[in-house]
Design a protein around this motif. Structure first.
Motif, short mmCIF file in Angstrom:
data_model
loop_
_atom_site.label_atom_id
_atom_site.label_comp_id
_atom_site.label_asym_id
_atom_site.label_seq_id
_atom_site.Cartn_x
_atom_site.Cartn_y
_atom_site.Cartn_z
N ASP A 229 0.88 -1.16 0.00
CA ASP A 229 0.00 0.00 0.00
C ASP A 229 0.92 1.22 0.00
N GLU A 256 -8.75 -6.50 -6.71
CA GLU A 256 -9.06 -7.37 -5.57
C GLU A 256 -8.54 -6.72 -4.29
N PRO A 257 -9.19 -6.84 -3.18
CA PRO A 257 -10.50 -7.47 -3.07
C PRO A 257 -11.53 -6.65 -3.83
N ARG A 267 -15.19 -6.96 0.21
CA ARG A 267 -14.13 -5.96 0.38
C ARG A 267 -14.47 -5.00 1.54
N LEU A 271 -12.10 -4.43 4.81
CA LEU A 271 -11.33 -3.19 5.02
C LEU A 271 -11.93 -2.28 6.08
N ARG A 291 -12.35 -13.79 -4.20
CA ARG A 291 -11.58 -14.16 -5.39
C ARG A 291 -12.32 -15.22 -6.21
N ASP A 312 -5.65 -5.02 -10.27
CA ASP A 312 -4.93 -4.48 -9.12
C ASP A 312 -5.00 -5.50 -7.99
N ARG A 313 -3.94 -6.25 -7.80
CA ARG A 313 -3.79 -7.32 -6.79
C ARG A 313 -4.52 -8.60 -7.21
N SER A 317 -1.18 -11.27 -3.35
CA SER A 317 -1.44 -10.43 -2.18
C SER A 317 -1.80 -11.29 -0.98
N SER A 318 -2.61 -12.33 -1.21
CA SER A 318 -2.96 -13.23 -0.11
C SER A 318 -1.71 -13.95 0.39
N TYR A 321 0.33 -11.05 2.32
CA TYR A 321 -0.33 -10.41 3.47
C TYR A 321 -0.80 -11.45 4.48
N GLN A 322 -1.55 -12.47 4.00
CA GLN A 322 -2.08 -13.45 4.97
C GLN A 322 -1.03 -14.55 5.24
N ASP A 370 -7.43 2.25 5.67
CA ASP A 370 -8.31 1.12 5.94
C ASP A 370 -7.69 0.19 6.98
N GLU A 373 -4.21 -1.15 6.08
CA GLU A 373 -3.21 -0.08 6.02
C GLU A 373 -2.79 0.40 7.41
P1 TMP Z 1 -5.99 -2.02 -2.09
O1 TMP Z 1 -5.88 -0.88 -1.10
O2 TMP Z 1 -4.76 -2.21 -2.93
O3 TMP Z 1 -7.27 -2.04 -2.84
O4 TMP Z 1 -6.01 -3.36 -1.20
C1 TMP Z 1 -6.71 -3.45 -0.04
C2 TMP Z 1 -5.90 -4.12 1.03
O5 TMP Z 1 -6.15 -5.52 1.02
C3 TMP Z 1 -4.42 -3.94 0.92
O6 TMP Z 1 -3.93 -3.47 2.14
C4 TMP Z 1 -3.89 -5.32 0.68
C5 TMP Z 1 -4.94 -6.21 1.24
N1 TMP Z 1 -5.05 -7.53 0.62
C6 TMP Z 1 -4.77 -8.67 1.36
O7 TMP Z 1 -4.38 -8.57 2.53
N2 TMP Z 1 -4.94 -9.88 0.80
C7 TMP Z 1 -5.41 -10.05 -0.50
O8 TMP Z 1 -5.55 -11.16 -0.99
C8 TMP Z 1 -5.71 -8.85 -1.26
C9 TMP Z 1 -6.20 -8.96 -2.66
C10 TMP Z 1 -5.51 -7.63 -0.65
#
Ligand code: TMP
Length: 425
Positions: A229, A256-257, A267, A271, A291, A312-313, A317-318, A321-322, A370, A373
């Motif tokens: 981010d 995504e999400p 989403r 968030l 997804r 975008d993602r 990302s999963s 992040y996860q 969010d 973030e």
């Molecule tokens: P964005 O701000 O880029 O739209 O993404 C929203 C947030 O979701 C961003 O902080 C990353 C997070 N994210 C995950 O944690 N796992 C995921 O699979 C996706 C697609 C986004």
């Protein structure tokens, strides 16, 4: 067997939408010669006919003056006008399919060859052409019939000439070949029918049906964008989509999400800063659930329609992040995403790399943050490390773009990375 074994294309108004550049350079030449008071709409008349003729007809110039005007036009066209141009949507896919079908692809244009080649190279289309015929810079009386003859490859028995003006249809007919008049360029249906066009095509899809009846359409291209981010992804995606559209790709954009109504609701859940108690597994499953819907409702249909889908993602990302940052484990997160994506993976992923400190400085700018973030610096540092690792492990699919550079530099590098893969197909 397809109906034609050689396809001859006109350039302006058939492959490329060149009116803005032509009108600009014609206006420049007229003004330089002291013609100030004219309705800019008259410049449309320069699209199609030979320039030398148009300067005489539109501005009432004598031959000597018209010659000077052509010279001035070229001066401006050489500097700027040539690049004020875009490829019609669907053309690169059509050329690739013709090539794959073994059909010869030829250019028959009344434009100076130096400009035609520069434009086609600029848009990555030059490599498709077996023959390319234009005029020289000294040639002021372009004879389309002669150009078409020279552009017809030896040994081809069923050539077809495609263009947007009656010049193209007449040039083809003078050589005894079938012709297609296209309506998305600068001519009218009446002029094309009157000139005796064998077929009329309203759009590039109609050209497919005439040239490659029954052929399966090209599969699309799945491009995903990843990064922290605050890596500047959003503005870069905007620029990249514009770049791809100018190159004639049918571009769809998603994220995504989200990306479809159900996933957008998910989403919101994910968030919402009020959902602070959400546990990591719930979070991972919700991303995967969104997804699953997005892949089936948006991603696959776009790819089946031959589009370039810029998303975008996606599942990376999963993973970071996860899997990494929340500590669920990369393999575990990929496993629970497996039924969601069910084999649909990106053809190319651009990873916009910025260090976590820069990303945080950019993030803390204008809007409210969010739930994700708001995570601590250490969380984003883990995301960064995981992205770097993922990029190292998947050098074939993931291109790392240094996103600490200027916006223009990043955009250039991103476009070059995508062009290299799309052009190489
Ligand atoms: P964005 O701000 O880029 O739209 O993404 C929203 C947030 O979701 C961003 O902080 C990353 C997070 N994210 C995950 O944690 N796992 C995921 O699979 C996706 C697609 C986004």
């Amino acid at each position: 067997m397809f109906p034609y074994d050689a396809v001859l294309f006109d350039l302006d108004g058939t492959l490329t939408e060149s009116a803005p550049g032509i009108m600009r350079s014609a206006g420049y030449a007229a003004r330089k010669l002291g013609y100030e008071d004219f309705d800019p709409r008259v410049l449309r008349r320069f699209i199609g006919p030979p320039l030398f003729e148009s300067f005489q007809k539109v501005f009432g110039m004598d031959e000597a003056r018209a010659l000077k005007a052509v010279e001035l036009y070229r001066e401006d066209f050489d500097a700027v006008g040539w690049s004020v141009n875009a490829v019609y949507e669907g053309i690169p896919m059509l050329l690739r399919a013709l090539k794959r079908a073994g059909i010869k692809i030829c250019l028959a244009t009344a434009k100076p060859m130096v400009f035609a080649e520069r434009i086609l190279r600029h848009f990555g289309l030059w490599r498709f052409f077996d023959v390319a015929i234009g005029i020289t810079l000294e040639d002021h009386h372009a004879d389309k019939a002669k150009i078409v003859r020279a552009a017809t490859p030896a040994g081809c028995e069923r050539p077809v000439m495609i263009g947007d003006r009656f010049y193209d249809v007449e040039g083809g007919r003078a050589n005894g070949m079938d012709t297609v008049g296209v309506l998305y360029g600068y001519g009218s249906r009446e002029e094309l029918v009157q000139a005796g066009a064998t077929h009329i095509a309203a759009n590039v899809a109609a050209l497919w049906d005439i040239l490659l009846p029954g052929a399966a359409r090209e599969p699309g291209f799945f491009l995903t964008i990843e990064g922290l981010d605050g890596s500047g992804k959003s503005s870069q995606i905007e620029r990249l989509c514009e770049h791809l559209r100018a190159r004639g790709y049918e571009v769809a954009r998603s994220r995504e999400p989200g990306g479809c109504p159900i996933a957008e609701k998910i989403r919101d859940l994910l968030l919402d800063p009020a959902n602070g108690e959400m546990c990591s597994l719930t979070e991972a499953l919700l991303y995967a659930a969104g997804r699953a819907q997005h892949v089936r409702q948006v991603v696959r249909p776009a790819l089946q329609a031959g589009r370039v889908l810029v998303c975008d993602r996606f599942v990376d990302s999963s993973a970071v992040y996860q899997g990494a940052a929340r500590g669920l484990g990369l393999d575990e997160v990929m496993a629970l995403n497996a039924p969601a994506i069910d084999g649909t993976m990106p053809d190319l992923t651009l990873y916009f790399a910025v260090d976590p400190a820069t990303a945080m400085a950019r993030r803390s700018g204008e809007r409210t943050l969010d739930r994700i973030e708001r995570e601590q610096q250490a969380f984003h540092a883990r995301v960064y490390a995981a992205y770097e690792e993922l990029a190292r492990r998947n050098p074939q699919r993931i291109v790392r773009i240094d996103a600490s550079q200027s916006i223009d530099e990043i955009a250039r590098n991103a476009a070059a990375a995508v062009d290299a893969v799309l052009d190489g197909r």
